[in-house]
Motif scaffolding. Structure first.
Motif, mmCIF file in Angstrom:
data_model
loop_
_atom_site.group_PDB
_atom_site.id
_atom_site.type_symbol
_atom_site.label_atom_id
_atom_site.label_comp_id
_atom_site.label_asym_id
_atom_site.label_seq_id
_atom_site.Cartn_x
_atom_site.Cartn_y
_atom_site.Cartn_z
ATOM 1 N N LEU A 189 0.139 -3.477 -1.028
ATOM 2 C CA LEU A 189 0.685 -3.817 0.283
ATOM 3 C C LEU A 189 1.039 -5.294 0.297
ATOM 4 O O LEU A 189 0.178 -6.147 0.090
ATOM 5 N N SER A 190 2.317 -5.575 0.504
ATOM 6 C CA SER A 190 2.709 -6.982 0.526
ATOM 7 C C SER A 190 3.781 -7.208 1.577
ATOM 8 O O SER A 190 4.305 -6.267 2.166
ATOM 9 N N ASP A 246 8.536 -3.593 -11.607
ATOM 10 C CA ASP A 246 8.846 -3.465 -10.184
ATOM 11 C C ASP A 246 8.303 -4.658 -9.418
ATOM 12 O O ASP A 246 7.082 -4.803 -9.296
ATOM 13 N N PRO A 247 9.172 -5.506 -8.870
ATOM 14 C CA PRO A 247 8.620 -6.566 -8.032
ATOM 15 C C PRO A 247 7.978 -5.918 -6.811
ATOM 16 O O PRO A 247 8.480 -4.927 -6.286
ATOM 17 N N GLY A 248 6.857 -6.462 -6.391
ATOM 18 C CA GLY A 248 6.146 -5.858 -5.261
ATOM 19 C C GLY A 248 5.056 -4.914 -5.709
ATOM 20 O O GLY A 248 4.266 -4.450 -4.900
ATOM 21 N N ALA A 249 5.011 -4.586 -6.998
ATOM 22 C CA ALA A 249 3.935 -3.742 -7.519
ATOM 23 C C ALA A 249 3.092 -4.570 -8.482
ATOM 24 O O ALA A 249 3.625 -5.252 -9.347
ATOM 25 N N PHE A 250 1.782 -4.512 -8.274
ATOM 26 C CA PHE A 250 0.894 -5.251 -9.172
ATOM 27 C C PHE A 250 -0.346 -4.432 -9.473
ATOM 28 O O PHE A 250 -1.352 -4.944 -9.922
ATOM 29 N N ILE A 271 6.450 -2.854 0.552
ATOM 30 C CA ILE A 271 6.762 -4.190 1.046
ATOM 31 C C ILE A 271 7.229 -4.064 2.486
ATOM 32 O O ILE A 271 8.167 -3.321 2.769
#
Ligand SMILES: Cc1cc2nc3c(=O)[nH]c(=O)nc-3n(C[C@H](O)[C@H](O)[C@H](O)COP(=O)(O)O)c2cc1C
Ligand code: FES
Lengths: 153, 575
Positions: free
Chosen positions: B383-384, B226-230, B458
């Motif tokens: 949170l991005s 998932d882009p936005g999840a790290f 995001i």
């Protein structure tokens, strides 16, 4: 066996983890050589039990991180994930094409730099993020990008 | 060996670890910690390390220097802190090479905290003009369970984990609880899977526990495409042992004997730290045959995948571990019957497993008292985007998303207005700024057409074009379709074509219905969530931003002008 093939065999046999598969072997080759030389298909097929050359190709062609030609000295990846998108990734990508005189992802005409997309480099809090030679750089701007690429060449 | 000496085996490990920890905190040397998780690396923290060492040499200071993971305050990276023996920890934000000499000289050489340079502190003594760490908006609402050690301990050092209560749960489980009791604690905790589907972890484990096959597997999913999840990578980078211990406990509870932690190739930080953690656990007798002298044996390794989003889907993940193309399998049979290598298997997300040690240590009841109605425990959020404070937080379920955005994250950065929030990854949904008054709860989010999912949040301000963002999400879904089910492979390509047309301001009146039609077919005809949920981004965007779609389709204008710009995305269809 030629030098390249020997190196491939070594990469496959030197894997540390107990489970060795077609995928893990290809990843090991890519890590060791930077790319997947053609000979790898035969090597992996003979090193991994019950595997044909076809099986190896099937896996190698599926994952886009596998490259089949030697990599450039300098590799640049630009994240196009949604956070980076919102933060201006398209502009950064456009500028990278400009600086490198490219039409799309790929190698520059002199082969010195290779440009790729990345779906998320995992540092979204620092968007927009790029990676240069596997090193992450965040909060990139159009202006800093040129310097970064020039310095890394 | 009798029971007493066995327990002593862990006790001696634990007391040696505590001794080392005390020495680090109040021994004779200053302790410098610097965050080098992906967020720190991207801010340049790794370049600071050699510089720190050379300045310390020049100043003739003998200090412990540790790389730590992510404290959560990613916006402040590179984030470095200094602790003089027995004193406060003082944090310095956005440290640059040029600041280092001044910070190290004044703090260590002159033993003075310069309040112009210092960002925050933690510890007992008040420091004038420097706020407490806990008073920072990003920290004030936190309740850390999974992230309890993140940013505090050196992830390469198993002793630091043990000294902070690590592997105590494993020791307790092995010698004071049978496997059923461990399983029951997890059931009682109400923990639900944090990988997306939010299925009860205890019930999932009981499927595997009731299978009597001799060889059974536990898979820990850190594909995290998932882009936005790290946060999965963040946990493994910051405190890999909490996941290793969680996997061993899952094995004990279900009588499994082998674990894989599955990570995407290329993310070297999480991979190296996890491999090292497993190695150290073996060395201490916490993995392998007869763990801590008990009759329970468990082995573990890291497995890597190539770039593939769908590899995160549970059955595709099993294919990837077997070394094949990561394409989903038909179900039934379900993983608890026929899983990886044909053996019964249980799959959980990194976050789900990272809670388990604390659940066993404190009891399921304790966990179930935290959080909200059907969503127990905490939410680990990334949170991005267009926010003042970006980073990773762990807060109790039930907090309000609006408060998280405006208080915890400090609102939108610059003089802009919030336009939308995208949650739950590319298969999740978007919400407009008027619909963010939602409590963190799986059901509440689902009813709003969004997904809490893996915790990626995001935010975008009014410069973002919803149609263009949706196009980008669909481009991702198209690129990542594994190609096995043609309604997904063709549907995504078709959806992309239509939405690109709308971005080109050449959409037609029928396009929205056409997309809905494609979406229905994808949902009905796809094996896994990628195709089934792949229409979500479009559906939620149309729901919350109908006018903006109309402006594009009927008015042939993009008011943000984003659609006039050049756009790029990789072109590829897997088949
Ligand atoms: C396309 C797709 C991608 C997925 N990616 C992930 C992922 O990256 N990480 C993850 O934990 N779960 C992912 N999942 C969910 C998994 O299938 C599975 O539900 C989850 O790992 C189970 O763990 P949990 O019960 O602890 O949530 C994905 C699902 C789909 C359909
Ligand atoms: S979206 Fe760009 S790093 Fe995650």
């Amino acid at each position: 066996m030629d030098v390249l093939t020997t190196a491939i065999v070594e990469a496959v046999r030197n894997q540390e983890q107990p489970t060795k598969t077609v995928l893990s072997s290809l990843l090991a080759i890519q890590d060791a050589m930077g790319y997947i030389p053609k000979q790898s298909m035969e090597v992996v097929a003979s090193e991994v039990p019950n595997t044909t050359v076809n099986d190896v190709w099937a896996v190698a062609s599926f994952y886009p991180n596998f490259k089949f030609e030697p990599r450039s000295q300098c590799t640049v990846e630009i994240c196009w994930g949604p956070t980076c998108h919102i933060a201006g990734a398209m502009e950064i990508f456009g500028e990278a094409l400009n600086v490198l005189e490219l039409e799309t992802e790929g190698k520059t005409s002199d082969g010195s730099v290779e440009l790729d997309f990345n779906t998320c480099l995992g540092a979204c809090a620092q968007a927009p993020v790029i990676s240069v030679n596997h090193h992450l750089i965040g909060r990139v701007t159009k202006n800093t990008l040129k310097d970064i690429i020039e310095k890394s060449k | 060996m009798d029971l007493v000496t066995e327990i002593n085996m862990f006790e001696s490990i634990a007391s040696a670890a505590s001794e080392r920890w005390n020495d680090l905190n109040s021994g004779s040397k200053p302790w410098i910690r610097i965050g080098t998780a992906l967020c720190g690396e991207a801010a340049g923290s790794k370049n600071l390390l050699p510089k720190i060492r050379s300045i310390l040499d020049d100043l003739k200071i003998d200090a412990n220097v540790s790389e730590v993971g992510c404290l959560g305050l990613c916006f402040a990276e590179p984030l470095m802190d200094i602790q003089l023996p027995g004193e406060n920890r003082v944090f310095y934000r956005n440290v640059s090479e040029n600041d280092l000499e001044q910070i190290l000289t004044s703090h260590i050489k002159d033993s003075k905290v310069n309040s112009d340079l210092a960002f925050l502190y933690s510890g007992d003594e008040d420091i004038e003009d420097v706020p407490r760490l806990e008073s920072h908006p990003m920290k004030a609402k936190e309740q850390r369970i999974s992230l309890r050690n993140a940013g505090d301990i050196d992830p390469y050092d198993i002793d630091q984990y043990i000294a902070n209560g690590g592997y105590h749960a494993l020791n307790k489980a092995l010698f004071e609880m049978d496997s059923e009791a461990v399983l029951n604690e997890v059931k009682d905790s109400g923990l639900r899977g944090r990988g997306g589907a939010a299925f009860s972890t205890g019930i999932k484990w009981s499927f595997l526990a009731s299978n009597n096959a001799p060889d059974k597997y536990i898979l820990c999913n850190c594909e995290e495409g998932d882009p936005g999840a790290f946060n999965d990578k963040g946990i493994l980078e910051s405190d890999p042992h909490t996941v290793v211990e969680g996997v061993i406990l899952a094995g004990y509870a279900t009588n499994a004997n082998y674990g894989y932690i599955f990570i995407r190739h290329g993310h070297d930080g999480p991979i190296e730290r996890t491999k090292n953690a497993i190695k150290q656990a073996y060395e201490k007798g916490l993995l392998g045959d007869n763990i801590l002298g008990s009759d329970f044996s468990f082995d573990m390794e890291v497995a890597l995948t190539g770039d593939s989003y769908v590899a995160g889907e549970e059955t595709a993940l099993m294919e990837a571990i077997e070394g094949k193309r990561s394409m989903p399998r038909y179900r039934p049979p379900f993983p608890a019957q026929v899983g990886v290598f044909g053996k019964p298997t249980n799959i959980n997300n990194v976050k789900s497993l990272s809670y388990v040690p604390e659940i066993i240590r404190n009891g399921g009841q304790w966990f179930s008292e935290i959080g909200y109605e059907q969503s127990k425990g905490t939410a680990i959020l990334c949170l991005s985007g267009a926010l003042q404070f970006t980073g990773m937080i762990e807060v109790p379920m039930g907090l309000n998303l609006k408060d998280i955005l405006y208080e915890v994250a400090g609102g939108v950065s610059g003089d802009r207005n919030l336009k939308l929030v995208q949650t739950g990854g590319p298969l999740g949904g978007v919400l407009n700024a008027d619909n963010i008054d939602l409590v963190l709860d799986y059901e509440t989010f689902r009813n709003a057409g969004a997904i809490l999912g893996s915790g990626g949040i995001i935010a975008a301000d009014d410069r973002t074009c919803i149609v263009d963002l949706t196009r980008s999400l669909i481009a991702f879904c198209q690129y990542e379709s594994c190609g096995k089910c043609f309604p997904c492979r063709m549907g995504m390509s078709h959806l992309l074509e239509v939405i690109e047309r709308i971005c080109d301001l050449e959409g037609t009146d029928e396009d929205l219905d056409l997309m809905r039609n494609i979406g229905e077919n994808m949902q009905a005809g796809s094996l896994c969530g990628h195709g089934q949920l792949g229409f979500n981004p479009v559906a939620s965007a149309i729901k919350y931003f109908p006018e903006e779609f109309n402006q594009h389709i009927i008015g042939h204008t993009c008011l943000t002008k984003v659609c006039n710009n050049q756009r790029f995305s990789p072109t590829r269809t897997r088949r």
